[in-house]
Design an enzyme around this catalytic site. Structure first.
Site, PDB file in Angstrom:
ATOM      1  CG  HIS A   1       2.993   1.721  -0.073  1.00  0.00           C
ATOM      2  ND1 HIS A   1       4.073   2.933  -0.897  1.00  0.00           N
ATOM      3  CD2 HIS A   1       3.053   0.834  -0.925  1.00  0.00           C
ATOM      4  CE1 HIS A   1       5.121   2.598  -1.380  1.00  0.00           C
ATOM      5  NE2 HIS A   1       4.680   1.266  -1.390  1.00  0.00           N
TER       6      HIS A   1
ATOM      7  CB  SER B   1       6.141   0.571  -4.530  1.00  0.00           C
ATOM      8  OG  SER B   1       6.278  -0.108  -3.771  1.00  0.00           O
TER       9      SER B   1
END
Length: 163
Positions: A134, A26
């Site tokens: 994610h 991320s």
């Protein structure tokens, strides 16, 4: 961060500054991609679910269209801080790991980043997990989490082998 690494290597017995790898996911993927464009000491890098192109993030991420502007400021500052626009500086072998249904950091960023690395002659590999988002590293399906760990361990075994 690099000053911390340099200090640790210089002061902790047994650490080998010639055998270092870097990885992050991320925002850590963003930092990893940024660092390998500016510092070439790394035996290998893993860029996982990275925030790689602030400009294309606008309107394509679920985090909201104002995030990149609030984070970077102007379009000029955004471009100056974009790992996507620095792939021509990368020489570090790079493993790009992403999830097909990542709405936070859209898959298209990973695909473009990987492709640009390959076109630039970088030793790069890509692994995309179908049906994952994610949160793969924390709450993905058990078999994909295991595959992810195995792929990461394999990458490091090849780029930072232990004798």
């Amino acid at each position: 961060m690099l000053a911390f690494l340099d200090h640790a290597v210089a002061s902790v017995p047994g650490l080998d500054g010639d055998r270092v790898g870097i990885m992050g996911g991320s925002y850590g993927g963003y930092l990893t991609a940024w660092i390998i464009a500016h510092d070439h000491r790394w035996a290998g890098a893993i860029v996982e679910r990275g925030y790689l192109d602030p400009a294309s993030f606008v309107g394509s991420s679920d985090i909201g269209w104002r995030f990149p502007q609030q984070y970077h400021g102007t379009k000029q500052a955004m471009d100056a801080q974009s790992p996507m626009l620095l792939t021509d500086r990368v020489t570090t072998p790079t493993f790009v790991v992403h999830s097909e249904q990542d709405l936070r950091c859209p898959l298209s960023q990973a695909l473009r980043y990987y492709t640009q690395l390959k076109q630039g002659g970088v030793d790069a590999e890509l692994l995309v997990f179908p049906g994952e988002n994610h949160e793969l590293s924390r709450s993905g399906t058990p078999w994909h989490r295991r595959q992810r760990f195995e792929a990461i361990l394999d990458w490091w075994a090849r780029h930072l082998p232990v004798s």
